[in-house]
Scaffold this motif. Structure first.
Motif, PDB file in Angstrom:
ATOM      1  N   MET A   1       0.835  -1.195   0.000  1.00 54.50           N
ATOM      2  CA  MET A   1       0.000   0.000   0.000  1.00 54.50           C
ATOM      3  C   MET A   1       0.870   1.245   0.000  1.00 54.50           C
ATOM      4  O   MET A   1       1.733   1.415   0.862  1.00 54.50           O
ATOM      5  CB  MET A   1      -0.887   0.012   1.254  1.00 54.50           C
ATOM      6  N   ASN A   2       0.648   2.125  -0.969  1.00 53.23           N
ATOM      7  CA  ASN A   2       1.303   3.432  -0.990  1.00 53.23           C
ATOM      8  C   ASN A   2       0.242   4.488  -0.698  1.00 53.23           C
ATOM      9  O   ASN A   2      -0.522   4.881  -1.568  1.00 53.23           O
ATOM     10  CB  ASN A   2       1.957   3.701  -2.346  1.00 53.23           C
ATOM     11  N   SER A   3       0.224   4.932   0.549  1.00 53.81           N
ATOM     12  CA  SER A   3      -0.768   5.921   0.975  1.00 53.81           C
ATOM     13  C   SER A   3      -0.183   7.322   1.061  1.00 53.81           C
ATOM     14  O   SER A   3      -0.909   8.275   1.353  1.00 53.81           O
ATOM     15  CB  SER A   3      -1.327   5.536   2.345  1.00 53.81           C
ATOM     16  N   GLY A   4       1.140   7.442   0.842  1.00 51.65           N
ATOM     17  CA  GLY A   4       1.799   8.721   1.019  1.00 51.65           C
ATOM     18  C   GLY A   4       2.141   9.029   2.461  1.00 51.65           C
ATOM     19  O   GLY A   4       2.714  10.093   2.759  1.00 51.65           O
ATOM     20  N   TRP A   5       1.829   8.116   3.369  1.00 52.87           N
ATOM     21  CA  TRP A   5       2.033   8.358   4.799  1.00 52.87           C
ATOM     22  C   TRP A   5       3.512   8.434   5.173  1.00 52.87           C
ATOM     23  O   TRP A   5       3.878   9.061   6.173  1.00 52.87           O
ATOM     24  CB  TRP A   5       1.355   7.265   5.618  1.00 52.87           C
ATOM     25  N   GLY A   6       4.362   7.848   4.364  1.00 54.17           N
ATOM     26  CA  GLY A   6       5.787   7.878   4.658  1.00 54.17           C
ATOM     27  C   GLY A   6       6.357   9.282   4.741  1.00 54.17           C
ATOM     28  O   GLY A   6       7.381   9.507   5.404  1.00 54.17           O
ATOM     29  N   ALA A   7       5.712  10.249   4.102  1.00 54.97           N
ATOM     30  CA  ALA A   7       6.178  11.631   4.155  1.00 54.97           C
ATOM     31  C   ALA A   7       6.098  12.193   5.566  1.00 54.97           C
ATOM     32  O   ALA A   7       6.751  13.197   5.878  1.00 54.97           O
ATOM     33  CB  ALA A   7       5.361  12.495   3.197  1.00 54.97           C
ATOM     34  N   ARG A   8       5.324  11.549   6.429  1.00 48.85           N
ATOM     35  CA  ARG A   8       5.171  12.011   7.813  1.00 48.85           C
ATOM     36  C   ARG A   8       6.199  11.405   8.768  1.00 48.85           C
ATOM     37  O   ARG A   8       6.240  11.767   9.942  1.00 48.85           O
ATOM     38  CB  ARG A   8       3.772  11.647   8.328  1.00 48.85           C
ATOM     39  N   TYR A   9       7.008  10.481   8.282  1.00 49.61           N
ATOM     40  CA  TYR A   9       7.858   9.682   9.162  1.00 49.61           C
ATOM     41  C   TYR A   9       8.808  10.537  10.000  1.00 49.61           C
ATOM     42  O   TYR A   9       9.091  10.213  11.151  1.00 49.61           O
ATOM     43  CB  TYR A   9       8.658   8.677   8.322  1.00 49.61           C
ATOM     44  N   ALA A  10       9.294  11.635   9.435  1.00 53.93           N
ATOM     45  CA  ALA A  10      10.249  12.485  10.153  1.00 53.93           C
ATOM     46  C   ALA A  10       9.599  13.285  11.275  1.00 53.93           C
ATOM     47  O   ALA A  10      10.304  13.888  12.095  1.00 53.93           O
ATOM     48  CB  ALA A  10      10.941  13.435   9.176  1.00 53.93           C
ATOM     49  N   THR A  11       8.267  13.285  11.317  1.00 54.97           N
ATOM     50  CA  THR A  11       7.531  13.959  12.390  1.00 54.97           C
ATOM     51  C   THR A  11       6.709  12.905  13.116  1.00 54.97           C
ATOM     52  O   THR A  11       5.571  12.615  12.734  1.00 54.97           O
ATOM     53  CB  THR A  11       6.606  15.056  11.825  1.00 54.97           C
ATOM     54  N   PRO A  12       7.271  12.285  14.170  1.00 53.09           N
ATOM     55  CA  PRO A  12       6.608  11.143  14.803  1.00 53.09           C
ATOM     56  C   PRO A  12       5.155  11.394  15.212  1.00 53.09           C
ATOM     57  O   PRO A  12       4.301  10.511  15.036  1.00 53.09           O
ATOM     58  CB  PRO A  12       7.495  10.864  16.021  1.00 53.09           C
ATOM     59  N   SER A  13       4.848  12.550  15.733  1.00 47.16           N
ATOM     60  CA  SER A  13       3.471  12.795  16.177  1.00 47.16           C
ATOM     61  C   SER A  13       2.496  12.764  15.000  1.00 47.16           C
ATOM     62  O   SER A  13       1.371  12.275  15.131  1.00 47.16           O
ATOM     63  CB  SER A  13       3.376  14.142  16.897  1.00 47.16           C
ATOM     64  N   ALA A  14       2.933  13.262  13.849  1.00 49.66           N
ATOM     65  CA  ALA A  14       2.079  13.238  12.659  1.00 49.66           C
ATOM     66  C   ALA A  14       1.978  11.831  12.087  1.00 49.66           C
ATOM     67  O   ALA A  14       0.947  11.454  11.523  1.00 49.66           O
ATOM     68  CB  ALA A  14       2.618  14.205  11.606  1.00 49.66           C
ATOM     69  N   PHE A  15       3.042  11.053  12.207  1.00 53.25           N
ATOM     70  CA  PHE A  15       3.033   9.692  11.684  1.00 53.25           C
ATOM     71  C   PHE A  15       2.148   8.786  12.536  1.00 53.25           C
ATOM     72  O   PHE A  15       1.333   8.026  12.017  1.00 53.25           O
ATOM     73  CB  PHE A  15       4.460   9.149  11.648  1.00 53.25           C
TER      74      PHE A  15
END
Length: 274
Positions: free
Chosen positions: A163-177
């Motif tokens: 699944m590519n949801s684009g969520w990986g872009a949030r990884y550098a901000t743990p609270s957003a991830f």
């Protein structure tokens, strides 16, 4: 059911001078992994590109709220000891990692028991970013699989589905991830139970993967996707990276799973070859 003996039927041999190029298409791939093929008949392929689908594990790595973040301890330095070494303490389910069947199944395979033959597979990338833009709790549904097949052909036998949801872009901000609301509920995409039931009944898939913290979407109350998928002795990968850089079809994935004795999972190096 994809028990160890079934995994053996989808063994792949990698060679830069292989007989088939990845671009040959899903039909050729499916033929190359017919369930009754012998070792001599098994798939060979060549590749020109290598893409890392793995996040770096560090002190700020986002983790599922049930687990503690990683802890590093320096054991030796070049200046003082002539060598550099650290001790790393972390939960098995940290960073880009595998959920072994034993994670949710009392009689499931531990991570050290997963056959190497299931760790190299053709893979499909299902892009659901548009759905997630409308609803962060969106799920991969059977229609998403069928839409992918209308464009690229039937899923190859022995495939992995990511699944590519684009969520990986949030990884550098743990609270957003992690995306936990004030009541403690998490919010991020995942696979629906109906989709894994479809894959189990209608397709020959060895593993699934997500670019989020969990195979289930965040607000799942019962981990139904985990409880449906993992007890069949198939694997799952969580926290995949760089899926926008991987082709949606025609690539193979190498899952560098650790061999922790009795492990329920562990950090992996996930490599796409195409």
């Amino acid at each position: 059911m994809c028990l160890p003996q079934t995994f053996a039927s989808v063994e792949k041999t990698i060679s830069r001078r292989g007989l088939f190029k990845l671009g040959a298409g899903a039909a050729a791939v499916a033929a190359a992994v017919a369930p009754n093929t012998t070792l001599a008949q098994q798939r060979r392929f060549s590749f020109a590109n290598v893409q890392d689908l793995t996040h770096v594990i560090g002190l700020d790595t986002p983790v599922y709220p049930a687990f503690s973040p990683p802890v590093y301890k320096t054991l030796a330095t070049i200046e003082e000891n002539g060598i550099y070494a650290n001790q790393l303490t972390l939960a098995e389910h940290t960073g880009t990692h595998m959920d072994a069947p034993a994670h949710f199944a009392a009689n499931g395979l531990y991570i050290d028991q997963i056959p190497a033959t299931s760790l190299i597979a053709p893979f499909a990338v299902l892009d659901i970013k548009a759905k997630v833009a409308r609803d962060v709790d969106a799920e991969v549904e059977p229609d998403d699989v069928l839409a992918w097949e209308r464009r690229y052909g039937r899923l190859p036998d022995g495939a992995a589905v990511f699944m590519n949801s684009g969520w990986g872009a949030r990884y550098a901000t743990p609270s957003a991830f992690v995306n936990q609301d004030s009541s403690g509920v998490l919010h991020f995409p995942g696979f629906s139970p109906e989709t894994v039931e479809f894959l189990l009944a209608e397709r020959n898939v060895v593993g699934i993967g997500v670019d989020t913290l969990s195979l289930d979407h965040g607000p799942s109350p019962d981990f139904a996707t985990h409880n449906t998928w993992l007890p069949t002795n198939r694997w799952g990968i969580e926290n995949l990276a760089n899926l926008d850089s991987a082709p949606p079809s025609g690539a193979f994935v190498f899952v560098g799973a650790p061999k922790f004795a009795g492990g329920s999972g562990g950090p992996c190096r996930i490599i796409a070859l195409y």
